[in-house]
Design an enzyme around this catalytic site. Structure first.
Site, PDB file in Angstrom:
ATOM      1  N   ASP A 458      31.825  34.241  44.042  1.00 25.22           N
ATOM      2  CA  ASP A 458      31.706  34.362  42.586  1.00 25.22           C
ATOM      3  C   ASP A 458      32.045  33.021  41.945  1.00 25.22           C
ATOM      4  OD1 ASP A 458      31.216  35.771  40.237  1.00 25.22           O
ATOM      5  OD2 ASP A 458      33.263  36.510  40.060  1.00 25.22           O
ATOM      6  N   GLU A 461      28.860  28.561  39.924  1.00 28.16           N
ATOM      7  CA  GLU A 461      27.810  27.777  39.254  1.00 28.16           C
ATOM      8  C   GLU A 461      28.016  26.251  39.346  1.00 28.16           C
ATOM      9  OE1 GLU A 461      27.626  31.720  38.444  1.00 28.16           O
ATOM     10  OE2 GLU A 461      29.337  30.484  37.907  1.00 28.16           O
ATOM     11  N   ASP A 539      27.328  39.177  35.331  1.00 31.81           N
ATOM     12  CA  ASP A 539      27.865  40.121  34.356  1.00 31.81           C
ATOM     13  C   ASP A 539      26.783  40.531  33.361  1.00 31.81           C
ATOM     14  OD1 ASP A 539      30.181  39.556  35.687  1.00 31.81           O
ATOM     15  OD2 ASP A 539      31.071  38.373  34.085  1.00 31.81           O
TER      16      ASP A 539
END
Length: 889
Positions: A458, A461, A539
């Site tokens: 997670d 990025e 999300d």
């Protein structure tokens, strides 16, 4: 509690803007929560998260292309190469190579520079195809057996033609080159050309008329965004009914104007880097994806348990995990996986359990005894211990080994990830170095030793809690490679998650040899599918529009090579004070779709709190989101469709094998299979689940019916009623809350099995061949152990099934092509829909007896049973039946 107070406790990342959505219109509003987006002291408004009107800003300042400052290139000389040509363009030079008869690589670089190949490309050693080169005063022509590359000398430009001489794609008048260091390419288009791909974009299936941006972003869960968690610089052009693909192999932020400003051309460019792109000829979209994944890598074959259903929440503590697992088993809702979000860690430090999971060994035993596998989240940022805290050995060791991303002055860059709201700092591993990947792999051992079966990457990025830097690292931070080259974050940002996935895959290879990896990643780049098994779209909101968006998001992700994709079923983020929650109706409709996501997971936000401690009105009132939380009707609907997924596991498993071998999509937009049917090109609320099942979900609140388009060229069978329809028409389907409209292509065989509560619970002894026959149907059935890498060494079976209508009888036959795996299958049940009672069933001289019931048939070695009410014929056939089974009408 006041609204202001509730908002202060809201979610892991607050939106700087919120949106009221009505139809297709988005109205931005300034949120009271804006001040809470940033860490204390950050200037949100001046930090450019939003402008003075509350409009969300793009990621970093975009660098538009100055179309008045484009290069004018012309060919001044040509040199033939083993696989193409090298062109003298004055100060620049171009390499145009034929990697295969259908793939061309184009590079335009400064003289003396090396051609560029990003980390996304896996196949670089291509065997040169046979081709010819001809030249005259105006042109240079490269010709293979299926592709012609026609190069105009002045002005320089490339035209691609198929073997019949039809133009597939060509440069526009604006040409190609560099504008102030920005590589660009202009291409001609016409009004009948459509565009697909780019990964998880939220702006639709068909990108014609859209402005696309490729830059991985810690994206707050707004419904529509130009930049998303993961973006891929690859798209498919569909001109009429013929397809091609273009991969812009550039790791900088790139932009795509897909005929948004003119119906005559489209163009793409990047903030920097070299001009390199690959052209892939079709003409079928499936051929494009197959060749694209030849170039960038095929996905690894996942373990079967990962193909099952998963449950997760941001907030589960150990007691929640165990309670949820137990309840799934008590309620007979099939499930294989539970996932541990960041609360499992010791003070948000990777690799160590904290006090919210006081007995991980006991939890592991209880979960595995009940057939569960668990996946642990791992964030890339490594926590720097606060003053007075004990030593954190991964940080100490990584610092000693010099593994972190640097500031321009050579010091370690300190960012901010977890925990929220305190001044703690984090360092970021530099995965561009093999030493970092080795260190990362080693530190997964304690996680695996505690029983983790999967890893969830997670925040990669990479995310960084800094509004000034737009939630990521500053662009000038430094990554040193193994050869000593120093790259800036601007160049590495889009591939950061890719290299982390590479390191995580190495963790499995190092610590769990011969066990198939399950790696879930949020961000990705071209080729990440060869390391990370799965991705999800990050999300999302518990809103109907997010359910609708999920369908074309997943389709576009699949078209860019990552077949195992899904969305948070029911929606992750809530705003109870605006009624943005998962209602029973929304969850019921979402689980119907989500049961057929390739990666299927119910995941929700409880703000990091234990749901057992914050139920109902006790705290935030988010509402729990396990299927039984919405009442008996929704619980039954959830059980129905999740059970159907498990019945279809042999079909799904074989779809994954096709994805692994050929790059085929599992979750397919209709245009992927039916590109010759123009009416499918813009349909984004229906999808194919594998090759034979079409889903037409209800995705609007209050709706109990919908129109369904049936693609032309085949007949379709209503899965629930058995009614047969000709393709090429739109029908209307009633669908109450418990009904997902499903249609089956005629002449299909769909392998099924009995429902299990988890994969591996029961041996597969009887394979059901669910057959919808008009003329003839076939299926190549693959089987292996579903958990190890032994299949890569030939330990698998392939059996071809054929069912043919032959005048007054029907024939079933099997061909055991490969038999290197010890299968448990003892029999097949041929299930024929829309059948008539047979006069006789026989295999050579062996006459099959009629059974009085399905139960009686199940106990027999062979035989048949006809269900006159459903018009379904069941024929039980021993697995070792060597003769054709003939069914006489």
């Amino acid at each position: 509690m006041s609204r202001k107070q509730r908002m202060k406790k809201w979610s892991r990342l607050m939106l700087a803007t919120t949106f009221l959505i009505s139809g297709n219109f988005l109205t931005p509003l300034i949120s009271e929560a804006a001040e809470l987006v940033a860490p204390p002291g950050a200037q949100v408004w001046e930090g450019k998260m939003v402008d003075k009107n509350g409009n969300q800003q793009q990621v970093h300042d975009e660098r538009p292309l100055d179309k008045n400052n484009l290069q004018k290139l012309s060919v001044q000389g040509v040199e033939k190469l083993d696989n193409g040509v090298k062109l003298n363009l004055g100060e620049m030079e171009s390499y145009i190579r034929l990697l295969s008869s259908d793939i061309s690589k184009v590079s335009i670089i400064k003289k003396g520079d090396k051609e560029f190949t990003s980390v996304g490309i896996v196949e670089t050693d291509w065997k040169s195809p046979k081709f010819t080169v001809t030249e005259d005063n105006k042109k240079i022509v490269l010709k293979s057996d299926s592709l012609t590359v026609d190069i105009n000398k002045s002005p320089f430009g490339i035209k691609y033609l198929d073997k019949d001489g039809n133009v597939i794609n060509e440069d526009a008048d604006q040409g190609v080159g560099y504008e102030n260091g920005k590589p660009y390419v202009f291409k001609k288009t016409d009004k009948n050309e459509d565009f697909y791909g780019f990964g998880q974009k939220t702006t639709g299936l068909n990108h014609r008329g859209k402005a696309i941006g490729v830059w991985n972003r810690e994206n707050l869960p707004e419904p529509v965004s130009k930049y998303t968690f993961s973006s891929i610089p690859f798209f498919i052009g569909l001109k009429g009914d013929k397809a091609y693909g273009i991969l812009f192999d550039n790791t900088y932020r790139s932009y795509y104007n897909m005929a948004a400003e003119s119906d005559d051309y489209y163009y793409f460019w990047a903030d920097g880097g070299k001009l390199t792109y690959y052209f892939i000829n079709g003409p079928e979209m499936k051929d494009i994806v197959n060749r694209y994944t030849d170039l960038t890598g095929k996905m690894q074959m996942p373990p079967e348990w990962a193909m099952g259903f998963h449950q997760s929440a941001w907030g589960y503590h150990q007691k929640d995990i165990e309670q949820v697992a137990q309840t799934y088993r008590e309620k007979n809702i099939p499930i294989d996986g539970v996932m541990l979000d960041i609360e499992w860690m010791d003070d948000y430090k990777n690799f160590y359990f904290g006090d919210k999971f006081p007995d991980p060994d006991g939890m592991n035993k209880r979960l595995h005894d009940e057939g569960f596998h668990y996946t642990s989240i791992i964030d890339p940022a490594i926590r720097v211990p606060d003053p007075g805290q004990p030593e954190y050995i991964p940080y100490t060791e990584g610092t000693q080994k010099d593994l972190w991303v640097k500031n321009p002055d050579g010091t370690n860059y300190l960012g901010k990830v977890w925990p929220w709201g305190v001044p703690s700092k984090s360092v970021f591993p530099n995965f561009m170095k093999q030493a970092t990947r080795d260190w990362w792999a080693k530190w997964h051992k304690p996680v695996f030793d505690k029983g983790a079966d999967g890893i969830w990457n997670d925040m990669n990025e990479p995310a960084n809690f800094s509004t000034v830097d737009y939630w990521t690292l500053p662009l000038d931070r430094v990554f040193e490679t193994d050869n000593g080259e120093k790259l800036t974050h601007e160049e590495v940002h889009n591939v950061y998650a890719h290299t982390e996935a590479q390191a995580t895959d190495q963790a499995f290879k190092t610590n769990k040899p011969n066990v198939r990896p399950f790696i879930l990643t949020r961000a990705s780049f071209t080729g990440t599918q060869r390391y990370a098994t799965a991705t999800w779209t990050g999300d999302n909101w518990s809103r109907w529009e997010m359910l609708r968006i999920s369908i074309f998001q997943d389709a576009n992700v699949g078209l860019t090579g990552m077949a195992m994709v899904g969305n948070d079923i029911g929606g992750f983020a809530k705003k109870p004070y605006e009624d943005v929650v998962a209602t029973p109706e929304l969850f019921a409709r979402w689980v119907q779709v989500g049961a057929f996501y390739p990666f299927s997971r119910d995941h929700y936000n409880n703000d990091g709190k234990s749901p057992m401690e914050t139920d109902a009105a006790k705290s935030l009132a988010w509402g729990r989101q396990e299927p039984w939380q919405f009442g008996k009707e929704v619980e039954d609907i959830s059980r129905k469709y999740i059970s159907m997924r498990y019945e279809l596991m042999p079909y799904l498993y074989n779809a994954f094998k096709d994805a692994h071998e050929k790059g085929n999509l599992i979750f397919q937009p209709l245009v992927y299979q039916f590109q010759q049917d123009q009416k499918t090109h813009d349909i984004q609320d229906q999808f194919m689940f594998g090759q034979s099942l079409m889903m037409a979900p209800i995705v609007f609140q209050g709706a109990t019916s919908r129109d369904v388009y049936l693609p032309e060229g085949v007949k379709w069978v209503d899965y629930w009623t058995g009614e047969v329809f000709e393709g090429g028409q739109t029908i209307h389907k009633d669908a109450d809350l418990g009904t997902l409209p499903i249609y089956v292509k005629q002449d299909s065989i769909i392998p099924r099995r009995e429902v299990q509560q988890h994969s591996g619970e029961k041996k597969l002894t009887n394979l059901v061949l669910d057959t919808y026959l008009n003329n003839k149907a076939s299926y190549s059935f693959y089987e292996d152990d579903a958990k190890t890498e032994d299949y890569t060494r030939g330990e698998f079976n392939i059996t071809e099934f054929n069912v043919d209508q032959k005048g007054n009888h029907l024939e079933f036959s099997q061909n055991k092509k490969t038999q290197n795996f010890a299968s448990d299958i003892q029999s097949y049940t041929l299930k024929l829909h829309n059948a008539t009672v047979p006069n006789k069933v026989e295999a050579a001289n062996d006459k099959y007896a009629e059974a009085a019931s399905l139960d009686e048939l199940g106990k027999a070695a062979n035989g048949y049973y006809f269900d006159s009410a459903e018009k379904v014929l069941y024929v039980k056939i021993p697995v070792n039946e060597s003769h054709k089974v003939k069914i006489f009408n």
